[in-house]
Design an enzyme around this catalytic site. Structure first.
Site, PDB file in Angstrom:
ATOM      1  N   CYS A  52      -0.290   4.457  -6.548  1.00  0.00           N
ATOM      2  CA  CYS A  52      -1.405   3.980  -5.726  1.00  0.00           C
ATOM      3  C   CYS A  52      -1.803   2.621  -6.289  1.00  0.00           C
ATOM      4  CB  CYS A  52      -2.572   4.966  -5.797  1.00  0.00           C
ATOM      5  SG  CYS A  52      -4.084   4.362  -5.013  1.00  0.00           S
ATOM      6  N   CYS A  83       0.877  -1.174   0.000  1.00  0.00           N
ATOM      7  CA  CYS A  83       0.000   0.000   0.000  1.00  0.00           C
ATOM      8  C   CYS A  83       0.914   1.223   0.000  1.00  0.00           C
ATOM      9  CB  CYS A  83      -0.863  -0.014   1.263  1.00  0.00           C
ATOM     10  SG  CYS A  83      -1.854   1.466   1.483  1.00  0.00           S
TER      11      CYS A  83
HETATM   12  N1  DGL Z   1      -3.678   1.042  -1.108  1.00  0.00           N
HETATM   13  C1  DGL Z   1      -3.967   2.450  -1.100  1.00  0.00           C
HETATM   14  C2  DGL Z   1      -2.753   3.190  -1.673  1.00  0.00           C
HETATM   15  O1  DGL Z   1      -2.033   2.639  -2.476  1.00  0.00           O
HETATM   16  C3  DGL Z   1      -5.237   2.683  -1.863  1.00  0.00           C
HETATM   17  C4  DGL Z   1      -5.874   3.989  -1.616  1.00  0.00           C
HETATM   18  C5  DGL Z   1      -6.362   4.265  -0.210  1.00  0.00           C
HETATM   19  O2  DGL Z   1      -6.457   3.362   0.630  1.00  0.00           O
HETATM   20  O3  DGL Z   1      -6.703   5.437   0.034  1.00  0.00           O
HETATM   21  O4  DGL Z   1      -2.484   4.295  -1.323  1.00  0.00           O
END
Ligand code: DGL
Length: 283
Positions: free
Chosen positions: A194, A83
């Site tokens: 992202c 993430c």
């Molecule tokens: N996994 C998150 C990221 O890559 C997805 C977006 C989020 O949770 O706001 O930032």
């Protein structure tokens, strides 16, 4: 056998752990399955607390700590913070606190972008948390101090991609709104910073134009995981198909349904983890 080679043999049979704010990290898991088909994986999606993008660093540090503890207690040999928002906010504090090797997703993408960029103008599309942390700015400048870094926060885009169709009106409008200011900076490389954005790579490419190379850091992350396992002598080297287990803090059925769309395979072994259980985990 020496003690350390016995340890390495025992460790090599353990799964690789991975976590994300929800479903998006499955795009990172996908790349790892391509690179490391014989490894087992344990994936943790914090779907009850998705999205991470609008959250503060302190919150993300706490969530990441809880989940890394869960994975460590489940018995994994390495943890991938799959993430971008969690990596940007919490990777250093995780690495300080845990003995298990921990890999983030920001540095591998920064390296790929620096290697790819000819004009040293690198764009980054990411959540608010990732942009505010300036992690990409530091990672890119650490590799090329003369590179220009142009960040574009994309609030809501991950949620639109997750909630609906990748071809929805909301996704199309958001992509238009976020690529217009980024294009004005004339980047030759744009990092999809992202987990959800690789799912709309064709749309991003259309808006950014053919002179822009899109970087999906997930492939680089998989490469880094492979290298670390090899160097430590803890890779699984067998002719076998890995097994995958999934945990999520939100609804299991919707994790299965949306996850199957992201990973393009059925998610069979999915277990619900209540948030109270995470909060109770002790070192
Ligand atoms: N996994 C998150 C990221 O890559 C997805 C977006 C989020 O949770 O706001 O930032």
């Amino acid at each position: 056998m020496t003690g350390s080679s016995t340890d390495a043999t025992a460790l090599s049979a353990l799964p690789v752990g991975m976590f994300d704010s929800g479903i998006g990290g499955l795009t990172v898991l996908h790349e790892c399955l391509v690179a490391l088909p014989d490894e087992d994986f344990v994936y943790f999606g914090d779907t009850a607390r998705f999205p991470y993008g609008p959250r503060s660093r302190a919150e993300l540090e706490l969530f990441a700590d809880q989940i890394a503890r869960f994975l460590e207690q489940a018995g994994v040999k390495l943890i991938v913070v799959a993430c971008y928002s969690a990596t940007a906010a919490a990777l250093p504090s995780l690495q300080e606190r845990f003995a298990t090797p921990i890999v983030g997703v920001v540095t591998p993408g920064a390296r790929a972008a620096v290697q790819t960029s000819r004009y040293r103008r690198i764009g980054v599309m990411a959540t608010e948390a990732t942009v505010e942390s300036e992690s990409y700015v530091h990672a890119i400048r650490g590799l090329d101090a003369g590179a220009e870094v142009h960040q574009q926060a994309c609030p809501g885009l991950a949620e639109y991609i997750q909630d609906g169709d990748v071809a929805s009106r909301e996704v199309a409008d958001a992509v238009r709104a976020y690529t217009v200011p980024l294009k004005q900076k004339r980047p030759d490389v744009v990092i999809m910073g992202c987990t959800h954005y690789p799912l709309i790579a064709p749309l991003l490419q259309r808006h950014l134009g053919r002179d822009v190379t899109l970087v999906n850091p997930a492939a680089e992350v998989a490469h880094e995981v492979e290298e670390i396992l090899d160097r430590r002598g803890i890779a699984r080297r067998e002719e076998r198909e890995g097994e995958y287990r999934f945990f999520c803090t939100g609804d299991v059925e919707s994790f299965r349904a949306v996850g199957a769309r992201f990973l393009q395979m059925p998610l069979e072994d999915v277990t619900h983890v209540p948030l109270e259980r995470l909060a109770d985990l002790r070192p």
